[in-house]
Each structure stands twice: as structure tokens, then as C-alpha cells.
Design a protein around this motif. Structure first.
Motif, short mmCIF file in Angstrom:
data_model
loop_
_atom_site.label_atom_id
_atom_site.label_comp_id
_atom_site.label_asym_id
_atom_site.label_seq_id
_atom_site.Cartn_x
_atom_site.Cartn_y
_atom_site.Cartn_z
N THR A 1 0.81 -1.22 0.00
CA THR A 1 0.00 0.00 0.00
C THR A 1 0.84 1.27 0.00
O THR A 1 0.31 2.35 0.09
N PRO B 1 -6.11 8.92 5.13
CA PRO B 1 -6.13 8.29 3.80
C PRO B 1 -4.96 8.79 2.96
O PRO B 1 -4.64 9.97 3.00
N VAL C 1 -3.05 5.87 -3.45
CA VAL C 1 -2.36 4.60 -3.72
C VAL C 1 -2.48 4.32 -5.21
O VAL C 1 -3.44 4.76 -5.87
N VAL D 1 -5.48 -2.70 -4.74
CA VAL D 1 -6.54 -1.83 -5.24
C VAL D 1 -7.44 -2.60 -6.20
O VAL D 1 -8.67 -2.51 -6.13
N ALA E 1 -9.64 -4.93 -4.23
CA ALA E 1 -10.67 -4.18 -3.51
C ALA E 1 -11.77 -3.72 -4.47
O ALA E 1 -12.96 -3.81 -4.14
N VAL F 1 -6.12 4.77 0.38
CA VAL F 1 -6.16 3.71 1.38
C VAL F 1 -5.89 4.33 2.74
O VAL F 1 -5.16 5.32 2.86
N GLN F 2 -6.55 3.78 3.74
CA GLN F 2 -6.41 4.24 5.12
C GLN F 2 -6.17 3.00 5.96
O GLN F 2 -6.85 1.99 5.78
N LEU G 1 -7.11 -2.52 6.15
CA LEU G 1 -6.97 -1.54 5.09
C LEU G 1 -8.35 -1.12 4.60
O LEU G 1 -9.16 -1.97 4.23
N LYS G 2 -8.60 0.17 4.63
CA LYS G 2 -9.87 0.69 4.11
C LYS G 2 -9.56 1.39 2.80
O LYS G 2 -8.90 2.43 2.77
N TYR G 3 -10.04 0.80 1.70
CA TYR G 3 -9.85 1.38 0.39
C TYR G 3 -11.04 2.28 0.05
O TYR G 3 -12.18 1.90 0.28
N GLU H 1 -16.28 1.80 -0.72
CA GLU H 1 -15.39 1.71 0.44
C GLU H 1 -15.29 0.24 0.79
O GLU H 1 -16.31 -0.43 0.99
N TRP I 1 -13.24 -2.53 3.20
CA TRP I 1 -12.34 -2.81 4.33
C TRP I 1 -11.83 -4.22 4.20
O TRP I 1 -12.61 -5.17 4.15
#
Length: 140
Positions: free
Chosen positions: A20, A34, A37, A44, A47, A75-76, A81-83, A122, A124
Motif C-alpha cells: 500500500t 487516507p 495509492v 486496489v 478491492a 487507502v487508510q 486496510l480501508k480502500y 469503500e 475494508w
């Protein structure tokens, strides 16, 4: 505790972090913010596909949709990982009632059946729990 357990955990974390492009610890970026990325990174793309599956499961369309273009990805790192993804999806020739691998579904060629939607997903991903949650799917 077995010495290899810690090593395995570190390896998973390293793979996640390196995939990431997380900034180094001395960076001015705040943890949990965030960060942009690469839209072509495997994380990605995976996701985005989870977002598409979620869309397909909730739509009433006769055909499956597939991601055609990822326009923006952030990404966070929050308990995984929260995309946050801006993705274009298009209608395929594959009908929902069949079970297809989306990679083998081609985009619709008949003009009257073609449709493109712009979506915000979103997604996760918690790799160490092998969990994926898609709380947000907005397509128009």
C-alpha cells in the motif's frame, strides 16, 4: 510462544504495508489518514472487484457488471486496510443466473444493452482475519 509465529505475523504486516506504499515513520503524514495509492496495485484491483461483487449482489440488473476503469484510489490503515475507490463499471454479456468468473465476462457489445456506471466503493480488508467488508457502494 513459538519463535516463528512472530515472524509470520511480521511478514504479513510487511506485505500489507509494502503493497500500500505507506509512508515511512518519520513522514509528516498522520497515522490513519487516507493516502493516495497506485490504481494498478494488486490490492486496489482486488478491492475494486469486491466492490463490484457487492454491487452485483444488490442490483436487479439481469447482467453482471465488471470494473472497467479505476479512476482514483486512497487507502487508510484502520484495523486493516480501508480502500476508498472511484471506479467505472460496465455491463457484461454474462447473465446473473449463471455463475461466472468475472474475468471471463466480456463487456456488452450490443449498443442498446451497454451501460457504464460511476461508482464509489469503500472496502475494508482485514488480511489477518481474511475478512472483507464493503459498507459503501454508490453507483450512478
Amino acid at each position: 510462544s513459538h519463535p516463528f509465529r512472530q515472524l509470520r505475523c511480521f511478514t504479513v504486516m510487511f506485505c500489507v504495508v509494502s503493497d500500500t506504499h505507506v509512508p515511512p515513520p518519520h513522514s509528516t503524514m498522520k497515522p490513519g489518514s487516507p493516502i493516495p495509492v497506485n490504481i494498478n496495485s494488486p490490492g486496489v484491483r482486488k478491492a475494486a472487484r469486491f466492490g463490484v461483487y457487492r454491487y452485483n449482489n444488490s442490483s436487479n440488473d439481469l447482467f453482471l457488471f465488471k470494473d472497467s476503469q479505476i479512476n482514483k484510489a486512497m487507502v487508510q490503515i484502520v484495523r486493516g486496510l480501508k480502500y476508498m475507490l472511484h471506479v467505472e463499471i460496465k455491463r457484461t454479456v454474462c447473465e446473473k443466473k449463471e455463475h461466472y468468473n468475472l474475468d471471463s465476462c466480456h463487456f456488452q457489445r450490443k449498443k442498446n444493452l451497454q451501460q457504464t456506471l460511476r461508482c464509489y466503493f469503500e472496502v475494508w480488508i482485514t488480511p489477518w482475519l481474511q475478512k472483507v467488508h464493503v459498507p459503501v457502494v454508490h453507483c450512478h
